[in-house]
Motif scaffolding. Structure first.
Motif, short mmCIF file in Angstrom:
data_model
loop_
_atom_site.label_atom_id
_atom_site.label_comp_id
_atom_site.label_asym_id
_atom_site.label_seq_id
_atom_site.Cartn_x
_atom_site.Cartn_y
_atom_site.Cartn_z
N GLY A 66 0.81 -1.22 0.00
CA GLY A 66 0.00 0.00 0.00
C GLY A 66 0.84 1.26 0.00
N ARG A 121 -0.50 -1.87 -6.27
CA ARG A 121 -0.40 -2.08 -4.82
C ARG A 121 0.49 -1.05 -4.12
N ARG A 123 -0.80 1.61 -3.76
CA ARG A 123 -1.91 2.30 -3.10
C ARG A 123 -2.64 1.34 -2.15
N ALA A 124 -2.87 1.80 -0.93
CA ALA A 124 -3.58 0.95 0.04
C ALA A 124 -5.01 0.67 -0.42
#
Ligand code: AMP
Length: 397
Positions: A66, A121, A123-124
């Motif tokens: 994330g 991924r 990004r959370a």
């Protein structure tokens, strides 16, 4: 049948394509060690190029948590893909995935041009399937294509969330091929239909075993999984790996197989070792009589013959999970012999991703199989009999 890229017109449109570029990387150099997943995505990308789409590719890579992780950048994939396509693939190097670069490059794409976003991924919101990230991805394009079978068993922003904001998704050719092979085998197999299950834990394969017993003529169980079944039969299995909590389940499954008239084959002899090590002292013993201070690490030769005698008559075979600790050459023989057998027989042979796929590929039998799935977890969940989340959101034709 799901709607595919053959059912839409992408001429002049911006098309977001979820690919599975989750390729293995060399731990030291970061180089891509196996390009299979990139190669498998080419038919879809080429078709969209030929149809004049403006192509925005996205994928996850590895276990980015994330947040940006330079070791898991998709830049090497963009380079490899560009080489394989013989065409520039513009890489949008934004840590936020949908950042200023991505938006600019996407808006400037001409018909038939290709770009790749950074690792989703980073990004959370990806694994959490958050609306915010889903909407950002969707805002880049007018059409969504999902060609990532490897993640189809997970509902993430880039394969499921995005369809909330970009409706009427379709699947690409790789996804279509995966679903066709696995689906036909399970729902409409040419018989005899044999499934081979191996690997480590019974608990990971409970629903698969239960569902396959409704479908197959023969179920072959090898690998560490087999010891739970052998123990359920009352055999001494020494120090072998056993899912103690699943012994009753194993008993139920043996009873179910008998009630359904399914032949369930277990190893009749076992290669047992003094310890879990590549150079461990070992010998072959009957499966009902393993010495108390040894553990089973592979199937024995008589078992190979027993399994082979069943497989030579099969017309459809699905295989998931190695027959032993194939990472140690001395205990890879059972897995190797099963791979060889499948390479030789006149049947539809389907390898369900993960370890069995790498075993078959590493042993050089890849092109002798009818289909090697690009998704280990996804193919297992497919065999559990429930529709995968990423497929559920795509309409049938
Ligand atoms: P899975 O992820 O469940 O498919 O399991 C794959 C792993 O199972 C591989 O790493 C194998 O080394 C391991 N495995 C297979 N047979 C055995 C065994 N007899 N004892 C211990 N591990 C095994």
């Amino acid at each position: 049948m799901k709607k595919t890229i053959d059912d839409i017109n992408v001429q002049g449109k911006r098309v977001l394509v979820r690919c599975d570029f989750n390729v293995p990387l060399d731990k030291e150099t970061g180089a891509i060690t196996d390009t299979t997943r990139i190669v498998e995505s080419l038919p879809t990308i080429k078709k969209l190029i030929n149809d004049g789409g403006r192509i925005i590719l996205c994928s996850h890579l590895g276990k980015a948590k994330g947040e940006p992780d330079p070791k898991l950048s998709l830049r090497p994939v963009a380079e490899k893909l560009s080489e394989l396509l013989g065409k520039e693939v513009k890489f949008a190097d934004d840590d936020t995935v949908v950042g200023e670069n991505a938006k600019r490059i996407a808006s400037e794409l001409n018909d038939g041009e290709v770009m790749l976003l950074q690792n989703t991924r980073y990004r959370a919101g990806e694994e959490a399937c958050e609306d915010e990230f889903s909407q950002e991805l969707a805002s880049l394009a007018e059409v969504f294509v999902n060609d990532a079978f490897g993640t189809a068993h997970r509902a993430h922003a880039s394969n499921v969330g995005v369809t909330k904001f970009l409706p009427n998704p379709v699947v690409g050719y790789l996804m279509e091929k995966e679903v066709k092979f696995l689906g036909d085998a399970v729902d409409n197999p040419v018989r005899p239909f044999v499934a081979i299950l191996g690997g480590l834990k019974v608990k990971d394969k409970i629903k698969v075993i239960d569902n396959l017993l409704e479908k197959v003529d023969t179920l072959i169980i090898g690998g560490a999984m087999a010891y739970t079944f052998l123990k359920a039969k009352g055999y001494e299995v020494g120090q072998s790996v056993v899912d103690e909590e699943k012994i009753d389940f194993a008993k139920d499954m043996m009873a179910k197989a008998e009630a359904k008239g399914v032949k369930l084959l277990l190893p009749i002899d076992t290669v047992v070792a003094k310890e879990f090590a590549a150079d461990a002292e070992h010998m072959t013993v009957e499966s009902d009589n393993m010495p108390a201070d040894y553990q089973g690490l592979d199937i024995g030769e008589k078992t190979v013959e027993l399994f082979r005698s069943e497989l030579v008559n099969a017309k459809t075979v699905i295989w998931n999970g190695p027959m032993g600790v194939f990472e140690f050459p001395e205990f890879a023989k059972g897995t190797l012999e099963i791979a060889k057998t499948l390479a030789d027989i006149d049947a539809t042979t389907i390898i369900g991703g993960g370890d069995s796929a790498s075993a078959v590929n590493n042993l050089g039998f890849g092109d002798k199989m009818s289909h090697i799935s690009t998704g280990g977890g996804a193919s297992l969940e497919f065999l559990e009999g429930e529709e995968l989340p990423a497929l559920k959101v795509v309409e049938n034709k």
